[in-house]
Scaffold this motif. Sequence first.
Motif, PDB file in Angstrom:
ATOM      1  N   TRP A   1       0.816  -1.215   0.000  1.00  0.00           N
ATOM      2  CA  TRP A   1       0.000   0.000   0.000  1.00  0.00           C
ATOM      3  C   TRP A   1       0.850   1.265   0.000  1.00  0.00           C
ATOM      4  O   TRP A   1       0.457   2.278  -0.570  1.00  0.00           O
ATOM      5  CB  TRP A   1      -0.987  -0.008   1.161  1.00  0.00           C
ATOM      6  CG  TRP A   1      -2.128  -0.916   0.841  1.00  0.00           C
ATOM      7  CD1 TRP A   1      -2.380  -2.133   1.382  1.00  0.00           C
ATOM      8  CD2 TRP A   1      -3.140  -0.692  -0.144  1.00  0.00           C
ATOM      9  NE1 TRP A   1      -3.487  -2.683   0.799  1.00  0.00           N
ATOM     10  CE2 TRP A   1      -3.982  -1.822  -0.142  1.00  0.00           C
ATOM     11  CE3 TRP A   1      -3.416   0.340  -1.026  1.00  0.00           C
ATOM     12  CZ2 TRP A   1      -5.076  -1.938  -0.985  1.00  0.00           C
ATOM     13  CZ3 TRP A   1      -4.512   0.220  -1.866  1.00  0.00           C
ATOM     14  CH2 TRP A   1      -5.319  -0.904  -1.839  1.00  0.00           C
ATOM     15  N   ARG A   2       2.005   1.222   0.612  1.00  0.00           N
ATOM     16  CA  ARG A   2       2.899   2.371   0.576  1.00  0.00           C
ATOM     17  C   ARG A   2       3.354   2.635  -0.866  1.00  0.00           C
ATOM     18  O   ARG A   2       3.357   3.775  -1.321  1.00  0.00           O
ATOM     19  CB  ARG A   2       4.104   2.126   1.485  1.00  0.00           C
ATOM     20  CG  ARG A   2       4.951   3.354   1.720  1.00  0.00           C
ATOM     21  CD  ARG A   2       6.051   3.118   2.721  1.00  0.00           C
ATOM     22  NE  ARG A   2       5.556   2.579   3.974  1.00  0.00           N
ATOM     23  CZ  ARG A   2       6.042   1.491   4.568  1.00  0.00           C
ATOM     24  NH1 ARG A   2       7.068   0.848   4.050  1.00  0.00           N
ATOM     25  NH2 ARG A   2       5.528   1.055   5.693  1.00  0.00           N
ATOM     26  N   ALA A   3       3.700   1.568  -1.576  1.00  0.00           N
ATOM     27  CA  ALA A   3       4.102   1.720  -2.979  1.00  0.00           C
ATOM     28  C   ALA A   3       2.924   2.182  -3.831  1.00  0.00           C
ATOM     29  O   ALA A   3       3.081   3.045  -4.699  1.00  0.00           O
ATOM     30  CB  ALA A   3       4.655   0.400  -3.512  1.00  0.00           C
ATOM     31  N   ASN A   4       1.743   1.645  -3.564  1.00  0.00           N
ATOM     32  CA  ASN A   4       0.545   2.048  -4.299  1.00  0.00           C
ATOM     33  C   ASN A   4       0.260   3.539  -4.095  1.00  0.00           C
ATOM     34  O   ASN A   4      -0.008   4.262  -5.054  1.00  0.00           O
ATOM     35  CB  ASN A   4      -0.642   1.207  -3.848  1.00  0.00           C
ATOM     36  CG  ASN A   4      -1.898   1.512  -4.627  1.00  0.00           C
ATOM     37  OD1 ASN A   4      -1.873   2.157  -5.662  1.00  0.00           O
ATOM     38  ND2 ASN A   4      -3.017   1.044  -4.123  1.00  0.00           N
ATOM     39  N   LEU A   5       0.331   4.001  -2.874  1.00  0.00           N
ATOM     40  CA  LEU A   5       0.086   5.414  -2.596  1.00  0.00           C
ATOM     41  C   LEU A   5       1.159   6.312  -3.209  1.00  0.00           C
ATOM     42  O   LEU A   5       0.866   7.423  -3.658  1.00  0.00           O
ATOM     43  CB  LEU A   5      -0.016   5.649  -1.093  1.00  0.00           C
ATOM     44  CG  LEU A   5      -1.253   5.043  -0.426  1.00  0.00           C
ATOM     45  CD1 LEU A   5      -1.189   5.250   1.083  1.00  0.00           C
ATOM     46  CD2 LEU A   5      -2.527   5.637  -0.998  1.00  0.00           C
ATOM     47  N   LYS A   6       2.384   5.823  -3.264  1.00  0.00           N
ATOM     48  CA  LYS A   6       3.462   6.581  -3.906  1.00  0.00           C
ATOM     49  C   LYS A   6       3.184   6.728  -5.400  1.00  0.00           C
ATOM     50  O   LYS A   6       3.319   7.821  -5.962  1.00  0.00           O
ATOM     51  CB  LYS A   6       4.811   5.895  -3.672  1.00  0.00           C
ATOM     52  CG  LYS A   6       5.986   6.663  -4.230  1.00  0.00           C
ATOM     53  CD  LYS A   6       7.292   6.006  -3.878  1.00  0.00           C
ATOM     54  CE  LYS A   6       7.519   4.843  -4.811  1.00  0.00           C
ATOM     55  NZ  LYS A   6       8.858   4.254  -4.725  1.00  0.00           N
ATOM     56  N   TYR A   7       2.780   5.635  -6.042  1.00  0.00           N
ATOM     57  CA  TYR A   7       2.423   5.698  -7.456  1.00  0.00           C
ATOM     58  C   TYR A   7       1.288   6.691  -7.690  1.00  0.00           C
ATOM     59  O   TYR A   7       1.333   7.509  -8.606  1.00  0.00           O
ATOM     60  CB  TYR A   7       1.993   4.328  -7.977  1.00  0.00           C
ATOM     61  CG  TYR A   7       3.096   3.312  -8.102  1.00  0.00           C
ATOM     62  CD1 TYR A   7       4.419   3.684  -8.293  1.00  0.00           C
ATOM     63  CD2 TYR A   7       2.819   1.955  -8.034  1.00  0.00           C
ATOM     64  CE1 TYR A   7       5.423   2.745  -8.410  1.00  0.00           C
ATOM     65  CE2 TYR A   7       3.813   1.010  -8.155  1.00  0.00           C
ATOM     66  CZ  TYR A   7       5.107   1.396  -8.341  1.00  0.00           C
ATOM     67  OH  TYR A   7       6.097   0.472  -8.452  1.00  0.00           O
ATOM     68  N   LEU A   8       0.249   6.599  -6.852  1.00  0.00           N
ATOM     69  CA  LEU A   8      -0.888   7.511  -6.994  1.00  0.00           C
ATOM     70  C   LEU A   8      -0.476   8.965  -6.833  1.00  0.00           C
ATOM     71  O   LEU A   8      -0.901   9.831  -7.607  1.00  0.00           O
ATOM     72  CB  LEU A   8      -1.971   7.166  -5.974  1.00  0.00           C
ATOM     73  CG  LEU A   8      -2.873   5.994  -6.318  1.00  0.00           C
ATOM     74  CD1 LEU A   8      -3.799   5.682  -5.153  1.00  0.00           C
ATOM     75  CD2 LEU A   8      -3.676   6.296  -7.559  1.00  0.00           C
TER      76      LEU A   8
END
Length: 91
Positions: free
Chosen positions: A11-18
Amino acid sequence: MSIPENARKYWRANLKYLAVLLLIWFAVSFGCGILFKDFLNRYSLGGFKLGFWFAQQGSIYVFVMLIFVYVWLMNRLDKKYGCNEPNSRKK
């Protein structure tokens, strides 16, 4: 109940992408269409001033491209964390 470390990283990587993709979209739509309009209007694209083009069409094209980039990034992220199969989670 604590969240597994693997899920936190996902989720940290997902939020970074977003965050990065939304920042790009904001820069193109607000920056090119409003803030830098006068500078971009010195150039034309298809007979239209470039600032006008970004305000009317360019930001939409960039948004659609960012959707495809997000899908590609999420597919890579899913494979990295083993979430690419519907039944890949251990019960």
